[in-house]
Design a protein around this motif. Structure first.
Motif, short mmCIF file in Angstrom:
data_model
loop_
_atom_site.label_atom_id
_atom_site.label_comp_id
_atom_site.label_asym_id
_atom_site.label_seq_id
_atom_site.Cartn_x
_atom_site.Cartn_y
_atom_site.Cartn_z
N GLU A 1 1.25 -1.07 0.15
CA GLU A 1 0.23 0.17 0.10
C GLU A 1 0.86 1.44 -0.03
N PHE A 2 2.31 1.69 0.85
CA PHE A 2 2.73 2.56 0.50
C PHE A 2 3.82 2.36 -0.26
N PHE A 3 4.04 1.02 -1.46
CA PHE A 3 4.88 0.94 -1.81
C PHE A 3 4.64 0.25 -3.55
N PRO A 4 3.77 0.37 -3.41
CA PRO A 4 3.32 -0.31 -4.58
C PRO A 4 4.03 -1.03 -5.89
N ASP A 5 4.97 0.23 -6.38
CA ASP A 5 5.84 -0.72 -7.52
C ASP A 5 7.13 -1.09 -7.16
N MET A 6 6.77 -1.21 -6.13
CA MET A 6 8.17 -1.86 -5.16
C MET A 6 9.15 -3.33 -6.11
N ALA A 7 7.70 -4.05 -6.98
CA ALA A 7 8.93 -5.39 -7.49
C ALA A 7 9.57 -4.67 -8.58
N ALA A 8 8.99 -3.80 -9.44
CA ALA A 8 9.31 -2.94 -10.27
C ALA A 8 11.01 -1.91 -9.81
N ALA A 9 10.80 -1.37 -8.88
CA ALA A 9 11.90 -0.60 -8.17
C ALA A 9 12.37 -2.17 -7.88
N ALA A 10 12.52 -2.63 -7.88
CA ALA A 10 13.58 -4.28 -7.46
C ALA A 10 14.58 -4.57 -8.45
N ARG B 1 15.02 -22.58 -5.02
CA ARG B 1 15.85 -21.49 -5.04
C ARG B 1 16.52 -22.36 -6.34
N GLU B 2 15.96 -23.56 -7.37
CA GLU B 2 16.12 -24.19 -8.01
C GLU B 2 15.71 -22.70 -9.18
N TRP B 3 14.50 -22.31 -9.11
CA TRP B 3 13.57 -21.02 -9.90
C TRP B 3 14.64 -19.95 -10.03
N GLU B 4 14.78 -19.21 -8.69
CA GLU B 4 15.54 -18.57 -8.36
C GLU B 4 16.43 -17.83 -9.49
N ASP B 5 17.41 -19.11 -9.46
CA ASP B 5 19.03 -19.48 -10.33
C ASP B 5 18.31 -19.33 -11.73
N ARG B 6 16.72 -19.76 -12.60
CA ARG B 6 17.01 -19.84 -13.56
C ARG B 6 16.58 -18.16 -13.89
N ASP B 7 16.34 -16.93 -13.16
CA ASP B 7 16.82 -15.63 -13.14
C ASP B 7 17.47 -14.78 -12.26
N PRO B 8 18.89 -14.85 -12.34
CA PRO B 8 19.90 -14.75 -10.90
C PRO B 8 19.58 -13.21 -11.33
N GLU B 9 19.71 -12.29 -12.33
CA GLU B 9 19.26 -11.23 -12.24
C GLU B 9 18.13 -10.02 -11.86
N GLY B 10 17.29 -11.48 -11.80
CA GLY B 10 15.78 -10.11 -11.48
C GLY B 10 14.78 -9.80 -12.50
N VAL B 11 14.92 -10.41 -13.42
CA VAL B 11 14.67 -9.93 -15.21
C VAL B 11 13.42 -10.25 -15.08
N ARG B 12 12.91 -11.76 -15.25
CA ARG B 12 11.80 -12.24 -15.18
C ARG B 12 10.80 -12.46 -14.45
#
Length: 163
Positions: free
Chosen positions: A37-46, A135-146
């Motif tokens: 509610e305070f940071f609605p664009d957190m995922a994009a900003a991340a 962990r396996e799925w996190e490692d498929r997108d290590p830079e947080g692009v997807r």
């Protein structure tokens, strides 16, 4: 937290925790996303801020409203935060998964499993393998692009209960 009480299960959820209550075909999913509610664009900003100044600025902004009357609440070091948790009771619960947001990623953010599939996976394979799959799925997108996120791997804790 969950507590079995007669024919019902009580739950208490605060901050980045998720409770999934198995009541049949479609589980009841309880999470506390008030920070959004305070940071609605957190995922994009991340995705843009990983390791940089914008991430530092976001953390500073969060600290100003965290555990404040008009802010959002996390357990952190203030036990009074529990009074601000999401609470309720649900009948007919067969079991539950209690997870940190990092362990809930497979269904909550990645869409790799549906909530019912996550429950079945937790029952059949246990929390250790649930975290390993995360962990396996996190490692498929290590830079947080997807899947934009602040860090390559989030803390991941899971408990599987059967009633």
């Amino acid at each position: 937290m969950v507590r079995e009480r007669g024919d019902e299960v009580d739950y208490l959820v605060l901050s980045d925790a998720t409770v999934v209550l198995d009541v049949g075909d479609e589980p009841v999913v309880v999470c506390d996303k008030r920070v959004e509610e305070f940071f609605p664009d957190m995922a994009a900003a991340a995705g843009q801020a990983r390791g940089g100044r914008p991430l530092y600025e976001l953390i500073q902004a969060q600290q100003k409203i965290r555990n404040q009357p008009d802010g959002y609440w996390i357990a952190q070091t203030d036990p009074a935060a529990a009074a601000h948790a999401r609470v309720g009771s649900v009948g007919g619960v067969r079991g539950a998964l209690l997870m940190s947001d990092g362990a809930a990623l497979l269904a909550a953010e990645f869409g790799v499993l549906t909530w019912p599939e996550l429950v079945e996976f937790g029952y059949s394979r246990g929390p250790g393998e649930l975290i390993a799959l995360t962990r396996e799925w996190e490692d498929r997108d290590p830079e947080g692009v997807r899947w934009p996120r602040y860090k390559r791997r989030d803390d991941a804790t899971a408990v599987v209960c059967r009633f």
